[in-house]
Design an enzyme around this catalytic site. Sequence first.
Site, PDB file in Angstrom:
ATOM      1  N   HIS B 140       0.912  -1.128  -0.006  1.00 54.99           N
ATOM      2  CA  HIS B 140      -0.043   0.073  -0.109  1.00 54.99           C
ATOM      3  C   HIS B 140       1.015   1.277   0.034  1.00 54.99           C
ATOM      4  O   HIS B 140       0.612   2.306   0.563  1.00 54.99           O
ATOM      5  CB  HIS B 140      -1.033   0.041   1.141  1.00 54.99           C
ATOM      6  CG  HIS B 140      -1.573  -1.462   1.529  1.00 54.99           C
ATOM      7  ND1 HIS B 140      -1.321  -2.240   2.249  1.00 54.99           N
ATOM      8  CD2 HIS B 140      -2.676  -2.045   0.760  1.00 54.99           C
ATOM      9  CE1 HIS B 140      -1.820  -3.280   2.177  1.00 54.99           C
ATOM     10  NE2 HIS B 140      -2.902  -3.226   1.279  1.00 54.99           N
ATOM     11  N   GLY B 141       2.139   0.919  -0.362  1.00 58.60           N
ATOM     12  CA  GLY B 141       2.838   2.110  -0.647  1.00 58.60           C
ATOM     13  C   GLY B 141       3.486   2.833   0.591  1.00 58.60           C
ATOM     14  O   GLY B 141       3.837   4.104   0.580  1.00 58.60           O
TER      15      GLY B 141
END
Lengths: 688, 175
Positions: B140-141
């Site tokens: 999710h970065g």
Amino acid sequence: MSGPSDYQPQNAVLKWVERRLPIGGLIHSSFIAYPTPRNLNYWWTFGAILSMMLAVQIITGIVLAMHYTPHVDMAFKSVEGIMRDVNYGWLLRYMHSNGASMFFIAVYVHMFRGLYYGSYKEPREVLWILGVIIYLLMMATGFMGYVLPWGQMSFWGATVITNLFSAIPYVGDSIVTLLWGGYSVGNPTLNRFFSLHYLLPFVIAGVVVLHVWALHVVGQNNPAGVEPKTEKDTVPFTPYATIKDSFGMACFLIFFAWFLFYTPNFLGDPDNYVPANPGVTPAHIVPEWYYLPFYAILRSIPSKLGGVIAMFSAIIVLAFLPWLDGAKVRSARYRPLAKQFFWIFVVDCLLLGWLGAKPAEGVYVVAARILTAYYFFHFLILLPILSRVETARPVPNSIADDVLRKSGAKAVVSAVAILAVGGLALLGNVSSARAQGHEQPMPPGLSWSFAGPFGKFDQGQLQRGLKVYKEVCSACHSLNYVAFRNLADQGGPSYSEAQAEAFASEYKIKDGPNDQGDMFERPGRAADYFPAPFPNEQAARAANGGALPPDLSLMAKARGYDRGFPLFVFDLFRQFQEKGPNYIVAILTGYEDAPQGFTLPPGGNYNLYFPGHSIGMPKPLSDGQVTYDDGSPQTVQQYATDVAAFLMWTAEPKLESRKRLGLQVMLFLIILSGMLYFTKRKVWADAH
Amino acid sequence: MTTSTSAEPTRRDFLYVATGAVAAVGAVATAWPFISQMNPDASTVAAGAPIDVDLAPVAEGQAIKVFWRGKPIYIMNRSKKEVEEARAVPLSQLPDPQTDQSRVKEGHDQWLVVIGICTHLGCIPIAHQGDYDGFFCPCHGSQYDTSGRIRRGPAPANLPVPPYAFLTDTKIKIG
Ligand code: FES
């Protein structure tokens, strides 16, 4: 389930739910308001006991499945992991394995109760047939469960039982292959048995729901065998039956706990602590005790197909009982002849069970044939004739009348006595079936510190035994299931963790591969297991003249001998579980010169206690061979005793916690049963 | 069926309550083994013993991944530049303020040892990626810096530092 309920919840939420799903009314009418005959005796508590045991088996089974690996290479090991490493794993597994036996004991009592009081008769035929179906499912489930630990009895039991189907003409062999999923019992067999063993209990639970449903439609039978007519004949299920059942269950749990905590392997076969070996069949293949009567019937017929048919018919015939016995009077209490023949039939079944564990030879075969013939005679000829010719004594007008009469306490006592003696005879002959041979003298019984309800290991003895193992036995015998860290476990030799670590570091352990892809040796760590003396079975055999020195981890539980009648009965009461250590000492000290006229095969050594007297292992111990630092005598007898005690610990490392917890549970259950008994008396005070 | 009133209601009630209480205690005690069995078993606990890792083969600017208790542990030999980057950031800019000094062992400042499990939802971040030269979690970065501290993204906390100690200059014991 017995008609519309008058259950009226007060709480608003319950009212809301009840209008949409009348589950409260269902529970209320089935287990609270349900009218139950007021003259039920304690034999009627076995229904509740069976429900409890089904729940115990399902719950422990689900938990065991979390730790079990259904693979031929790992099943046995994973079961040992449960016994040794999983928190309370030993408790859960013993609960499940002994629970199966308890389940069958309870179901047999329940069935004989039904036979005696005519509970199968109109209008309870469907109820009875559902019971027979449950019994069949239980047998299938129990059989498949016994296969899962993948010991010798698991494997050979699976082979023998699946081969029953090969008796079917034309398609038999194909069916057997279908069951196996291979050309012999193997990994696919184990996997599908595991799957089905998990499934079937839920099927049983489903049929039990039908059984209870049917029961609630037709109502319970009762010792008088007359239907309730007025309000006075019944009492509400709660609190009357609930409390009586609870008391019955608590008493049954005491019985269960005795086996579970004190004699957990009494009903099992020592051979099942030997990992499955498709190349060697144990000397006596004996099924679990609860199948023995049918096993005797199977073997009594001198034809493969005939035996299988007879065995299955012996169970199926039960389903036809409602029509074979046409007598209008239900309870054997009022049928003087039927009552006597009932007890003869009970004895017939017990004797068949006894014969099922005997070798199928000589007089045993003749006896089994006679008893098998009587079994079918009872159902197919005797009962139909009796129901025509017998004149029954007058039955009471109503249940209330029956309650007012003197109850048959004497009959109950004698019934308990007969069942107890018969049951013990049956249990005992299970152990006698494990006779290793007849000409062997029985290993002398020694006194062990770990025997009895308060038994504990002698730490000094375990440390000496470890020394003997390390310096003598470990040259040929592995100890695969014991890790160095175990030496520091509670209830063991009680080394400190640092000592266990130091002990481990004296060993070289093969590890790898490393970054270069090479195997390398490193000093042992606490988490490592005792390394085996040989890299594989072939190397072990080659170094020992073709014989394989067995792994010693479980040796103390994997060997037994016939104690004979009546010793085995006392064994149960005095919690005798020390056959293994006695046998080990006997073997280690039993080397003698072969007597005149005994020809030893090449490579054999004469041993008084070894089955057949010719043992591959040369005399391993001699006086003074191992140095003891604690001043214990350095004699063969002392070495043998110490190493046997050590091997008892390696086989049953949780023995001390088992006995300690057992004492607590026993005390608790006795207190609980006492309180339930007085509560029951108070509750029933108004009803009598 | 009506229950007749007892002469001694209190004594009877006491018996009922006491019996129920004893049974309830038994039921609760019975539940314990069934819960306890879910915990790691003795062999798993034993296998979670500390491990030794040799740092000699790890060159400057390199990272290795080892496993301890089934968790990936990143061991990073940080370059001078990476250490300086980590130390130059003012704490006020960090979502989970921690100095780089507090996350390494004194005298071994170039060695970063962190559990390589994203504090968001447990994915494994990739080393030497992202805008901060540290770790980048592909799930999710989340982005971590060269000290393993969270800088951007949904993860709430820095990568945790496992218990470890230097045995020699080139050898550590994790656990
Ligand atoms: S798990 Fe790493 S960002 Fe979500």
